[in-house]
Write a protein that holds these residues in place. Structure first.
Motif, short mmCIF file in Angstrom:
data_model
loop_
_atom_site.label_atom_id
_atom_site.label_comp_id
_atom_site.label_asym_id
_atom_site.label_seq_id
_atom_site.Cartn_x
_atom_site.Cartn_y
_atom_site.Cartn_z
N ARG A 132 57.39 82.19 8.02
CA ARG A 132 57.66 81.34 9.19
C ARG A 132 59.11 81.52 9.64
N GLY A 133 60.02 81.56 8.70
CA GLY A 133 61.43 81.77 9.04
C GLY A 133 61.67 83.13 9.66
N MET A 134 60.96 84.13 9.17
CA MET A 134 61.14 85.49 9.71
C MET A 134 60.62 85.57 11.15
N ARG A 135 59.58 84.81 11.47
CA ARG A 135 59.07 84.81 12.84
C ARG A 135 60.12 84.27 13.81
N GLY A 136 60.95 83.36 13.32
CA GLY A 136 62.00 82.79 14.17
C GLY A 136 63.25 83.64 14.24
N ALA A 137 63.32 84.68 13.44
CA ALA A 137 64.52 85.52 13.39
C ALA A 137 64.17 86.98 13.61
N GLN A 138 63.31 87.25 14.58
CA GLN A 138 62.89 88.63 14.84
C GLN A 138 64.03 89.46 15.40
N THR A 139 63.98 90.75 15.09
CA THR A 139 64.92 91.69 15.69
C THR A 139 64.52 91.93 17.14
N ASP A 140 65.41 92.54 17.90
CA ASP A 140 65.09 92.88 19.30
C ASP A 140 63.87 93.79 19.37
N ALA A 141 63.78 94.73 18.45
CA ALA A 141 62.64 95.66 18.44
C ALA A 141 61.34 94.92 18.14
N GLU A 142 61.38 93.99 17.18
CA GLU A 142 60.18 93.21 16.86
C GLU A 142 59.76 92.35 18.04
N GLN A 143 60.74 91.74 18.72
CA GLN A 143 60.42 90.91 19.88
C GLN A 143 59.77 91.74 20.98
N LEU A 144 60.30 92.93 21.23
CA LEU A 144 59.74 93.80 22.27
C LEU A 144 58.32 94.22 21.93
N LEU A 145 58.10 94.67 20.70
CA LEU A 145 56.77 95.11 20.32
C LEU A 145 55.79 93.93 20.31
N TRP A 146 56.24 92.78 19.83
CA TRP A 146 55.37 91.60 19.81
C TRP A 146 54.94 91.21 21.22
N HIS A 147 55.82 91.38 22.18
CA HIS A 147 55.47 91.10 23.58
C HIS A 147 54.23 91.89 24.01
N HIS A 148 54.10 93.12 23.51
CA HIS A 148 52.98 93.99 23.87
C HIS A 148 51.74 93.76 22.99
N LEU A 149 51.92 93.21 21.80
CA LEU A 149 50.81 93.04 20.87
C LEU A 149 50.19 91.65 20.92
N ASN A 189 48.61 87.94 21.92
CA ASN A 189 47.55 87.45 22.81
C ASN A 189 46.56 88.54 23.23
N ARG A 190 46.28 89.45 22.31
CA ARG A 190 45.28 90.51 22.56
C ARG A 190 45.64 91.39 23.76
N ARG A 191 46.93 91.58 24.01
CA ARG A 191 47.39 92.38 25.16
C ARG A 191 47.14 93.87 24.99
N LEU A 192 46.99 94.31 23.76
CA LEU A 192 46.77 95.74 23.52
C LEU A 192 45.26 95.98 23.40
N GLN A 193 44.65 96.20 24.52
CA GLN A 193 43.21 96.49 24.62
C GLN A 193 42.34 95.51 23.83
N GLY A 194 42.74 94.26 23.78
CA GLY A 194 41.92 93.22 23.16
C GLY A 194 42.06 93.09 21.65
N TRP A 195 42.90 93.90 21.03
CA TRP A 195 43.07 93.83 19.58
C TRP A 195 43.93 92.63 19.20
N LYS A 196 43.53 91.91 18.17
CA LYS A 196 44.25 90.73 17.69
C LYS A 196 45.25 91.14 16.61
N PHE A 197 46.52 90.83 16.86
CA PHE A 197 47.59 91.10 15.89
C PHE A 197 48.21 89.78 15.44
N ARG A 198 48.71 89.79 14.23
CA ARG A 198 49.50 88.69 13.68
C ARG A 198 50.87 89.25 13.35
N ARG A 199 51.87 88.42 13.42
CA ARG A 199 53.23 88.87 13.09
C ARG A 199 53.75 88.14 11.86
#
Length: 126
Positions: free
Chosen positions: A10-27, A29-39
């Motif tokens: 939970r703490g790591m989710r609040g302290a993401q790197t810029d790269a993690e934030q950018l990739l998470w933006h694309h992954l 809410n099923r934004r990548l062709q409907g695939w469900k990702f967790r971070r």
């Protein structure tokens, strides 16, 4: 121990790197062709950056500190693969400078069937 990992994730989710934030933006809410990702998700004794449970795919983003911990990362990858996951690793710079290329590699992995580990020794396989 389990609670400690949940709190750590939970703490790591609040302290993401810029790269993690950018990739998470694309992954997210099923934004990548409907695939469900967790971070920052707990798998065994590890917390992985991103996982697509349906595809058994883990995506890790590594910063410069990972250059000093290659043996640990390799052992971690082997253990996660033994649990049936595929692990993709990218450098933070790759995600920041070429996120479309990173997403294309992830999509290729999602499109290919996941290998399942065979727990039987070589001589006992059918």
């Amino acid at each position: 121990m389990k609670r400690l990992n949940v709190d750590r994730a939970r703490g790591m989710r609040g302290a993401q790197t810029d790269a993690e934030q950018l990739l998470w933006h694309h992954l997210r809410n099923r934004r990548l062709q409907g695939w469900k990702f967790r971070r920052q998700h707990e798998i065994g004794r590890y917390i992985v950056d991103f996982v697509c449970p349906d595809a058994g795919l883990i995506v890790e983003l590594d910063g410069g500190q990972h250059g000093d911990q290659l043996i640990y990362d390799e052992r971690r990858t082997v253990e996660l693969e033994a649990m049936g996951y595929r692990v993709l690793r990218f450098w933070n710079n790759d995600a920041l400078k070429n996120v479309e290329g990173v997403l294309e590699v992830i999509l290729q992995a999602l499109a290919s069937p996941a290998p399942h580990p065979n727990p039987l020794p070589e001589g006992e396989r059918e």
